[in-house]
Design an enzyme around this catalytic site. Structure first.
Site, mmCIF file in Angstrom:
data_model
loop_
_atom_site.group_PDB
_atom_site.id
_atom_site.type_symbol
_atom_site.label_atom_id
_atom_site.label_comp_id
_atom_site.label_asym_id
_atom_site.label_seq_id
_atom_site.Cartn_x
_atom_site.Cartn_y
_atom_site.Cartn_z
ATOM 1 N N HIS A 558 0.810 -1.217 0.000
ATOM 2 C CA HIS A 558 0.000 0.000 0.000
ATOM 3 C C HIS A 558 0.848 1.274 0.000
ATOM 4 O O HIS A 558 0.608 2.178 0.803
ATOM 5 C CB HIS A 558 -0.915 0.027 1.229
ATOM 6 N N PRO A 559 1.828 1.421 -0.876
ATOM 7 C CA PRO A 559 2.649 2.643 -0.850
ATOM 8 C C PRO A 559 1.863 3.871 -1.311
ATOM 9 O O PRO A 559 1.059 3.799 -2.239
ATOM 10 C CB PRO A 559 3.788 2.322 -1.818
#
Length: 635
Positions: A558-559
């Protein structure tokens, strides 16, 4: 009897027939070839209804002209392309570095295998002290999607929006138009929610992205009941509140993955004003007098230019949108100068990277076979059930079945700060065919920590840190656009140590839930063999869990925030609330890189939201009498 090893043996025998080899049990490449081959065989023999989809590639000419050029066909780029190309007079070019989706990506159960295909860029982080100690090369595998659909081809299809407080926080940071009240109509517009237990007023029912109930094993039902017995309410985590327990809500359509490609691009790929080019790697944005006027891209070993009359939009994701900006001369001056790149605009591109660290070492065994029945899932009838009827075991979202959202004692706001994913399989059915292979757990760590549990029904719980104080960063590796950038996770580096304390608290809360009834009726036992490398520390102390976390934590993919959205005067921002790059005309960024702070949930739905939102903004700017479309239920 060795229960789960027998399941794995059954899988491989079913897939490979008389050509079964023991090595296949640990070779995901062999297994994915066998799965792919079986599906295609059933299709070719008329037993399975599967749509063949191709993206026609028109003849490429250098210096073509378009109204809008969109770089990246991921979740945001797919949504944006769909909505912009609704305007027939606009000529749209969509450039995607990867190719068409793989058969494997369609099947929810086999989500792990897609990471071993060319749909994954295969990024890894740089080495960071005292992190990833139990993983190969002591670095984190950082999967990102490469192909039409982007990371929505790889993810585990968990439909998660985030919460009201997330979007209201965006607005409070100076991002006009991004409050929850303002984005909720868009969130409703993009979905078709069919789940059985939902907060109907908060949900949409006529959008392109389908939301369904996936397959859940008996142990998934036990997990939900145990959490409720431990004091949690059942919630629609995409509704009024997310604090509580829920079954996974799956981003699937009739049981098959509902990626950006399938649900946004596939239906409109033949629009006459839309050109989609695959295998087209953008190397830089063309900028003159602080105005973007096109892009340079590589296709089949040759360099081309394409020009935009109106705008260039980067939707290449939280890793490659900042990389393209940096290569184009937009970023920290000192870094660009070190690579001989002329600085066009000095901005903090890549200087903040948020992610959701997750602990992958929490396993549980049972005295009954209540977990995912993998041995029954991969025969011909399972494929036929999925493709022809939209039902069966293969609808499982990679065996992720339940979510638990909680607020720890370390939260400094009212937002939920931890999440737990319940996964009804464990590494012991085959390390490289599970999340253990995906995070690149070393064989030595597996053998000395988990191998003794082979043969027992087992499940994984993954505690997730939703609002870490720590953040990483991204930098160029060189001026060569084909070199992967340097990624630093920055996990657990906050000076106060709050992130580590919060993760330990999440582990302890998970243990409490998993030891609640009715799990106790199934002889639940925590896998308490000390994590390899932590055996000298007393088990179940805070010191032990910190050691375990430093060995077995990793990303949950989930960057965000590498091109942070915010007012121009804020020193850490790259784009404004209309997603315009500060100081550069006709250049915008639209993907999860613009998300200004951590999310109380996953990032695929916010990525769709960003694409939809920018389409509205562009139509408002360039069209007379445009009014954003609202969900049909609201009209």
């Amino acid at each position: 009897m060795k229960f789960q090893l027998q399941q794995l043996l059954a899988i491989v025998i079913l897939l490979s027939g008389n050509n079964y080899k023991k090595t296949a049990a640990q070779d995901p490449l062999q297994v994915l070839d066998q799965v792919r081959g079986r599906v295609l065989y059933l299709q070719q023999t008329g037993q399975l209804n599967r749509e063949n989809v191709t993206y026609y590639q028109s003849h490429v000419r250098d210096e073509e002209k378009y109204d809008f050029i969109i770089v990246g066909a991921g979740s945001s780029g797919s949504a944006l392309t769909n909505r912009l190309s609704e305007v027939g007079k606009w000529k749209i070019l969509l450039l995607e570095a990867g190719g068409e989706p793989d058969v494997l990506s369609e099947i929810p159960f086999w989500s792990v295998l897609t990471h071993y295909t060319n749909l994954n860029w295969g990024f890894v982080t740089e080495h960071e002290p005292n992190l990833a100690l139990g993983l190969v090369d002591q670095v984190y595998h950082f999967p990102r999607g490469k192909g039409i659909g982007g990371s929505s081809l790889l993810n585990f299809m968990i439909f998660s929006r985030g919460v009201k407080e997330d979007y209201d926080r965006w607005a409070e940071m100076g991002n006009i138009g991004w409050s929850y009240e303002e984005v909720l109509p868009i969130l409703k517009r993009l979905e078709s929610c069919t789940i059985s237990r939902q907060d109907t007023p908060y949900r949409g029912h006529n959008g392109p992205i389908y939301v369904e109930d996936p397959y859940v094993s008996p142990s998934g039902h036990v997990f939900v009941k145990a959490a409720m017995n431990a004091g949690y309410k059942y919630v629609d985590y995409n509704g009024r509140t997310n604090r509580g327990v829920s079954y996974i809500q799956a981003t699937t359509k009739r049981g098959l993955r509902c990626s950006g490609e399938k649900c946004y691009l596939r239906p409109i790929r033949r629009r006459r004003n839309l050109t989609i080019r695959t295998n087209s790697y953008v190397t830089k944005v063309l900028i003159k007098h602080n105005k973007a006027y096109g892009v340079e891209y590589s296709l089949n070993g040759r360099s081309y230019r394409a020009y935009a009359k109106k705008e260039v939009i980067l939707s290449a994701g939280a890793i490659q949108s900042p990389q393209i900006l940096l290569l184009s001369g937009i970023g920290p001056r000192e870094q660009l100068t070190s690579f001989g790149i002329r600085t066009i605009k000095d901005l903090p591109v890549g200087q903040k990277l948020y992610d959701h660290p997750t602990y992958y070492g929490l396993g549980f065994t049972f005295n009954q076979s209540i977990v995912f029945p993998a041995g029954n899932a991969i025969d011909d009838q399972a494929f036929i059930d999925l493709y022809n009827e939209g039902r069966g075991l293969l609808r499982s979202t990679g065996t992720a079945e339940g979510l638990l959202f909680n607020k720890s004692s370390f939260a400094n706001t009212n937002r939920t700060d931890t999440e737990v994913i319940y996964v009804s399989t464990f590494y012991t059915i085959g390390l490289n065919l599970t999340l253990g292979g995906l995070i690149r757990l070393t064989q030595e760590t597996y053998d000395n920590t988990f191998k003794s549990y082979e043969g027992l029904p087992a499940a994984l719980c993954g505690p997730i840190l939703l609002h870490p104080k720590s953040h990483g960063r991204l930098e160029l590796r060189s001026a060569n656009p084909f070199d992967h950038p340097k990624i630093y996770s920055g996990y657990f580096t906050d000076p106060e140590g709050t992130d580590m304390k919060t993760m330990i608290a999440a582990i302890r809360e998970t243990l409490r839930v998993m030891q609640s009834p009715p799990f106790t009726d199934y002889g639940v036992q925590v896998m308490d063999t000390p994590v390899y490398g932590c055996g000298d520390i007393e088990y179940d102390t805070d010191e032990y869990w910190e050691c375990a976390i430093r060995h077995l934590a990793s990303t949950v993919f989930h960057p965000t925030t590498t091109c942070k959205m915010g007012p121009r005067e804020a020193p850490d921002t790259v784009v404004d609330y209309k997603l315009r790059v500060h100081g550069i005309r006709s250049l915008r960024v639209a993907d999860t890189s613009i998300i200004p702070t951590t999310m109380t949930g996953h990032t695929n739905v916010p990525a769709f939201l960003v694409g939809e939102k920018l389409a509205d903004l562009l139509k408002e700017q360039y069209l007379v009498r445009f009014h954003p479309q609202r969900p049909k239920s609201d009209e």
